[in-house]
Design a protein around this motif. Structure first.
Motif, short mmCIF file in Angstrom:
data_model
loop_
_atom_site.label_atom_id
_atom_site.label_comp_id
_atom_site.label_asym_id
_atom_site.label_seq_id
_atom_site.Cartn_x
_atom_site.Cartn_y
_atom_site.Cartn_z
N THR A 187 -3.06 -7.47 -3.26
CA THR A 187 -2.78 -6.12 -3.70
C THR A 187 -1.68 -6.16 -4.75
OG1 THR A 187 -2.34 -3.86 -2.94
CG2 THR A 187 -0.99 -5.60 -1.98
N GLN A 188 -1.36 -5.01 -5.32
CA GLN A 188 -0.31 -4.93 -6.33
C GLN A 188 0.59 -3.74 -6.04
OE1 GLN A 188 -3.24 -5.13 -9.72
NE2 GLN A 188 -1.70 -6.52 -10.55
N SER B 214 3.61 2.99 -7.28
CA SER B 214 2.16 2.99 -7.42
C SER B 214 1.59 1.65 -6.98
CB SER B 214 1.77 3.28 -8.88
OG SER B 214 0.38 3.07 -9.08
N ASP B 215 0.41 1.68 -6.39
CA ASP B 215 -0.28 0.43 -6.05
C ASP B 215 -1.49 0.20 -6.95
OD1 ASP B 215 -1.92 2.39 -5.00
OD2 ASP B 215 -1.54 1.87 -2.91
N ASP B 216 -1.49 0.83 -8.12
CA ASP B 216 -2.56 0.64 -9.09
C ASP B 216 -2.28 -0.53 -10.04
OD1 ASP B 216 -3.98 2.82 -8.10
OD2 ASP B 216 -2.95 4.23 -9.42
N ASP B 217 -1.05 -1.00 -10.07
CA ASP B 217 -0.64 -2.05 -11.00
C ASP B 217 0.61 -2.72 -10.45
OD1 ASP B 217 -0.58 -3.67 -13.18
OD2 ASP B 217 -0.15 -2.11 -14.66
N ARG C 60 6.18 9.75 -1.16
CA ARG C 60 5.50 8.46 -1.04
C ARG C 60 6.40 7.41 -0.40
NH1 ARG C 60 1.98 6.95 -6.31
NH2 ARG C 60 0.32 8.50 -6.01
N ARG D 242 0.85 -1.19 0.00
CA ARG D 242 0.00 0.00 0.00
C ARG D 242 0.89 1.24 0.00
NH1 ARG D 242 -1.95 3.47 3.87
NH2 ARG D 242 -4.01 4.40 3.49
N ARG E 267 9.35 5.70 -9.65
CA ARG E 267 7.91 5.43 -9.82
C ARG E 267 7.45 4.48 -8.72
NH1 ARG E 267 7.85 2.87 -14.57
NH2 ARG E 267 7.34 0.78 -13.82
N ASP F 234 3.78 -1.44 -8.01
CA ASP F 234 4.62 -1.16 -9.17
C ASP F 234 5.67 -0.13 -8.76
OD1 ASP F 234 5.51 -1.07 -11.84
OD2 ASP F 234 4.29 0.70 -12.23
#
Length: 203
Positions: A148-149, A132-135, A183, A30, A130, A151
């Motif tokens: 979860t994922q 991100s937890d969208d992909d 982040r 996350r 980069r 990237d």
């Protein structure tokens, strides 16, 4: 050259960063916010500096990767603000700061802990571009609801294999904090790499 300043409000700033780091490790994959107003000497990213100033002290040796170790001002900044010794070998480190994540040493080079003292291992803190937890790579395990994922880039080409091997050695192994501007995300050794979810409409 004047030494770069540390936290403006050491107590409250460190508390906020500590909460962000603990939340990241408690909820693997996350991506959370990591606000900091530091301006450490380059190439030490503000997020790396904030976590080091929060987590490290005189009893927690720090290892620096090549880009960081080559700049004397980075070591001076960390020694002054944390009191932590800078060690030459990854195997000696409680924390490893990595400014060039694509060239991160193999995890086996760092302290792995033991079955009796799994916490006597290295926590790697990497500055990626980069995050991100969208992909990205699929993750399961404690602290993850379902799957979860995550990237992140750049990272070593064998990153998935490293994560699988790191989990396979549980409770031994390293824990990871990945940072990007503003982040942070955690990848503790308890996280298990799985195949990404495939949408049934795409299958």
């Amino acid at each position: 050259m004047a030494l770069a300043r540390g936290f403006t409000d050491p107590v409250h700033d460190a508390q906020a960063v500590f909460r962000a780091a603990m939340d990241a490790l408690a909820r693997p994959g996350r991506v959370g916010s990591l606000a900091c107003a530091l301006a450490p000497p380059a190439p030490l990213a503000p997020e790396l500096a904030a976590l080091a100033l929060t987590l490290a002290d005189a009893d927690t040796p720090i290892w620096l990767d090549a880009p960081l170790a080559e700049v004397a001002a980075v070591s001076e900044f960390l020694r002054f603000h944390t009191g932590a010794p800078i060690v030459p070998s990854p195997a000696e480190a409680a924390f490893a700061l990595i400014a060039d994540p694509a060239a991160c040493p193999d995890f086996a080079q760092f302290r792995q802990g033991s079955p009796d003292y799994p916490d006597a291992s290295t926590t790697l803190i990497l500055a990626v571009e980069r995050l991100s937890d969208d992909d990205g790579l699929g993750l399961e395990g404690p602290g993850i609801r379902g799957r979860t994922q995550l990237d992140a880039a750049p990272l070593p080409a064998d990153w998935p294999a490293r994560l699988r091997a790191n989990h396979a050695g549980f409770p031994r192994g390293v824990d990871l904090l990945l940072t990007a501007p503003g982040r942070v995300a955690g990848l503790p050794r308890s996280a298990r790499l799985v195949e990404p979810v495939v949408d049934s409409m795409e299958a």
